[in-house]
Design an enzyme around this catalytic site. Structure first.
Site, short mmCIF file in Angstrom:
data_model
loop_
_atom_site.label_atom_id
_atom_site.label_comp_id
_atom_site.label_asym_id
_atom_site.label_seq_id
_atom_site.Cartn_x
_atom_site.Cartn_y
_atom_site.Cartn_z
CG HIS A 101 -0.32 -0.24 2.51
ND1 HIS A 101 0.04 -1.50 2.93
CD2 HIS A 101 0.05 0.60 3.50
CE1 HIS A 101 0.59 -1.43 4.12
NE2 HIS A 101 0.62 -0.17 4.49
CG HIS A 103 0.92 5.21 4.16
ND1 HIS A 103 0.00 5.15 5.19
CD2 HIS A 103 1.66 4.08 4.27
CE1 HIS A 103 0.18 4.03 5.89
NE2 HIS A 103 1.18 3.37 5.35
P1 AMP Z 1 1.68 0.39 7.39
O1 AMP Z 1 2.21 0.67 8.75
O2 AMP Z 1 2.47 1.08 6.31
O3 AMP Z 1 1.52 -1.10 7.12
O4 AMP Z 1 0.27 1.06 7.34
C1 AMP Z 1 -0.92 0.39 7.60
C2 AMP Z 1 -2.01 1.44 7.60
O5 AMP Z 1 -3.23 0.79 7.38
C3 AMP Z 1 -2.13 2.25 8.88
O6 AMP Z 1 -2.02 3.63 8.58
C4 AMP Z 1 -3.52 1.90 9.41
O7 AMP Z 1 -4.16 2.99 10.00
C5 AMP Z 1 -4.23 1.45 8.15
N1 AMP Z 1 -5.29 0.47 8.30
C6 AMP Z 1 -5.24 -0.70 8.97
N2 AMP Z 1 -6.40 -1.38 8.83
C7 AMP Z 1 -7.21 -0.60 8.05
C8 AMP Z 1 -8.53 -0.73 7.54
N3 AMP Z 1 -9.28 -1.80 7.82
N4 AMP Z 1 -9.03 0.26 6.78
C9 AMP Z 1 -8.27 1.36 6.49
N5 AMP Z 1 -7.02 1.54 6.94
C10 AMP Z 1 -6.49 0.59 7.72
#
Ligand code: AMP
Ligand code: ZN
Length: 136
Positions: A101, A103
């Site tokens: 993903h 950001h």
């Molecule tokens: P990372 O630390 O780069 O893996 O980022 C994961 C991101 O996913 C974090 O910013 C979380 O807030 C976000 N996240 C986790 N679960 C969900 C979800 N179900 N829907 C939307 N965002 C999510």
């Protein structure tokens, strides 16, 4: 291909509802549930790849094209002054969800957030050694 136990596979493919900002055949962009700033979004490929190292070439090249298009629309609507694109690969880098993903983090003047790193201060020899280790 989807991975059965992957929450972002389910979100990207619409099996779990999300606040979708953009969708096409290959990608979905959603609002992050734990936003750093207002409008913090995540760009998800629909096919599972755990991180950049697993991402197929054609998806790699499409990621920034989609990000640019969505970012332009977000900027027009949210009126932010800047944007950080952040992409974590592996737990050591802070990745908590094992589905690639990107950001997309809007930045507002005086938002008080700090997602930047503190620059190091290596010697010339240390920089040379790293360069030589990677490219000889
Ligand atoms: P990372 O630390 O780069 O893996 O980022 C994961 C991101 O996913 C974090 O910013 C979380 O807030 C976000 N996240 C986790 N679960 C969900 C979800 N179900 N829907 C939307 N965002 C999510
Ligand atoms: Zn997945």
């Amino acid at each position: 291909m989807k991975k059965d136990d992957c929450i972002f596979c389910k979100i990207a493919n619409g099996e779990i509802p999300s606040r979708t900002l953009y969708e096409d055949e290959k990608f979905r962009v959603i609002l992050d549930l734990g936003p750093v700033t207002r409008g913090h979004a995540l760009l998800l490929p629909k096919d599972h790849a755990s991180d950049l190292f697993e991402l197929p070439e054609e998806i790699v090249s499409a990621v920034l094209t989609v990000a640019k298009k969505v970012a332009a629309n977000m900027k027009e609507k949210l009126h932010f002054e800047g944007m950080n694109l952040v992409q974590n690969n592996g737990a050591a880098a802070g990745q908590t969800v094992g589905h690639f993903h990107l950001h997309m983090i809007p930045r507002y003047e005086k938002d008080g957030k700090n997602i930047n790193w503190v620059p190091g201060n290596p010697t010339q020899e240390e920089l040379d050694a790293v360069k030589n280790q990677i490219v000889g």
